[in-house]
Design a protein around this motif. Structure first.
Motif, PDB file in Angstrom:
ATOM      1  N   VAL A   1       0.835  -1.205   0.000  1.00  0.00           N
ATOM      2  CA  VAL A   1       0.000   0.000   0.000  1.00  0.00           C
ATOM      3  C   VAL A   1       0.868   1.253   0.000  1.00  0.00           C
TER       4      VAL A   1
ATOM      5  N   ASP B   1      -0.668   2.339  -4.087  1.00  0.00           N
ATOM      6  CA  ASP B   1      -1.651   1.453  -4.732  1.00  0.00           C
ATOM      7  C   ASP B   1      -2.918   2.170  -5.150  1.00  0.00           C
TER       8      ASP B   1
ATOM      9  N   SER C   1      -4.860   3.961  -3.216  1.00  0.00           N
ATOM     10  CA  SER C   1      -5.830   4.115  -2.123  1.00  0.00           C
ATOM     11  C   SER C   1      -6.017   5.585  -1.771  1.00  0.00           C
TER      12      SER C   1
END
Length: 458
Positions: free
Chosen positions: A32, A118, A120
């Motif tokens: 992430v 990623d 997010s």
């Protein structure tokens, strides 16, 4: 309003994570985030601070009076973070010492900075990594033998797992939490304002009672003190030094080498200090002196009925000794006051030192615009005290206690409500970011009560 659970769940395989919605993705944090290694070349960027209470803010906005922006000579070499980066104080991650920055700036070289790799949504991730579940997870995987020594190293952080919803769902969860936490925060702020108002009213009632008395028809006289005004005609105006037993009635603890090399095992003679005065617990503490030194320092001994003040700080740190488990002496951070009971009730004097506005005024005048680094026996000895007759002191104590209890109950009720609201806020965040509740269909209502979690609605 209640929120449903998701239609389906699967187990993460990680005990602390448990189940998560079956369309979410289980990832390691290293998939992430990437670690940012950029350093400041000149240290001129905005210095940011990391806090368990508010996450990341400019250091300049969090300074208390007398604090320095930084004790470092130069901020060159400090770590750079960009808006949307995660900053972790590896020494306090277990205590929520992390969060996302919403501006460019620099942070301590001892911190770790991560950027999202990623796709997010940083706002969602901020709620996630500061949630109770994540903090417990971080603490479990921090290295160290006690809380004060725990460290969450970047490699350990990267290996940990989390469940990530699709980006559009992250945005929805963040929108939901922004709205609901703002509503809860407004309720908390309202309760805190009420607490301050109750404290102010309590203080005003007490200050009026100890300077004007309880009978509004009693004749008054000029106190001769500009900031005090009129007082009941039969009350006396005295300096505190006129109310003590003898020259040693107001005594500061011993300085220099008299309290070095203290015993750490019970000798029967304790050293009492700031921690006892603040807590009111005179059974705590682990400093002792041998019998010979106790008698050599007998001028500093403590008795039941004495009033003790912390020498550094405000007179709010004041206690009357009602129980003394062991004989002992005061330390250098403590001032002891021993009044003549026939002139001044020690309980009444304790009330004055805690609550009387005219005492605070005198200390403000002593400061003369400077920071008061520490009280001393001379300052305390020269405090002007308004002295009712002994029987009047007893009556005032009873009336003030009755009036105060109503304010104290109101304050206690508000503090309880604040505690519940904070618990609710944390529970709501945790439920949303871990998929315990499904908020995909949520829209900001025009008027609504705080939402009920599914478990509460059953």
């Amino acid at each position: 309003m209640s929120f449903p659970a998701y239609p389906g769940y699967k187990h993460s395989g990680v005990e602390l994570l448990g189940e998560f919605p079956d369309h979410w993705t289980l990832k390691r944090f290293k998939n992430v985030f990437g670690e940012r290694a950029e350093r400041s070349t000149d240290g001129t960027e905005e210095l940011l601070s990391v806090s368990a209470y508010f996450g990341i803010k400019p250091r300049s906005e969090t300074l208390d009076e007398g604090d320095h922006l930084s004790r470092a000579e130069s901020l060159e070499g400090y770590k750079v973070c960009q808006a949307g980066d995660l900053v972790i104080n590896i020494m306090l991650a277990w205590n929520r010492g992390l969060g996302f920055s919403w501006q460019r700036g620099i942070v301590s070289p001892a911190y770790c900075v991560f950027y999202v790799t990623d796709g997010s949504v940083p706002k969602f991730l901020d709620y996630l990594v500061r949630s109770d579940e994540c903090i417990r997870y971080f603490k479990t995987h921090s290295a160290g033998i006690m809380d004060s020594r725990l460290r969450l190293y970047p490699e350990s952080f990267g290996r940990l797992f989390t469940a990530i919803p699709p980006p559009c769902e992250q945005t929805q969860i963040a929108r939901f939490l922004d709205h609901e936490t703002a509503r809860i925060d407004a309720l908390i702020e309202e309760q805190q304002r009420l607490i301050e108002l109750l404290k102010e009213k309590r203080h005003a009632v007490i200050s009026h009672a100890v300077t004007k008395g309880l009978d509004p028809t009693v004749p008054m006289k000029d106190s001769g003190v500009e900031w005090l005004g009129e007082v009941p005609v039969h009350w006396a105006i005295k300096r505190l030094k006129q109310l003590v037993l003898d020259a040693a009635g107001i005594q500061m603890g011993p300085f220099g080498g008299m309290l070095v090399d203290l015993d750490d095992s019970d000798t029967g003679y304790k050293v009492y200090g700031q921690e006892n005065t603040i807590s009111g617990d005179f059974s705590s503490g682990n400093r002792w002196v041998p019998e010979s030194r106790y008698f050599a320092l007998s001028n500093y001994h403590l008795e039941v009925g004495d009033i003790v003040l912390t020498r550094k700080g405000s007179l709010g740190n004041c206690r009357r000794v009602s129980l003394l488990p062991q004989a002992g002496i005061i330390d250098s951070d403590t001032i002891r006051v021993r009044v003549q009971d026939q002139m001044m009730n020690p309980d009444y004097l304790e009330l004055l030192l805690h609550e009387a506005g005219y005492i605070s005024i005198q200390l403000s005048l002593v400061k003369r615009g400077a920071i008061l680094s520490g009280l001393n026996s001379e300052i305390i000895a020269n405090l002007v005290i308004v002295v009712p007759p002994p029987d009047g002191q007893e009556e005032l104590l009873l009336e003030i206690k009755a009036a105060s209890s109503k304010f104290d109950q109101g304050i206690s009720d508000c503090e309880y409500a604040v505690g519940l609201l904070r618990e609710r806020r944390s529970a709501l965040i945790s439920a949303a970011v871990t998929g315990k509740i499904d908020v995909r269909g949520w829209q900001p209502p025009a008027r609504a009560k705080a939402p009920v979690l599914e478990a509460e609605a059953v």
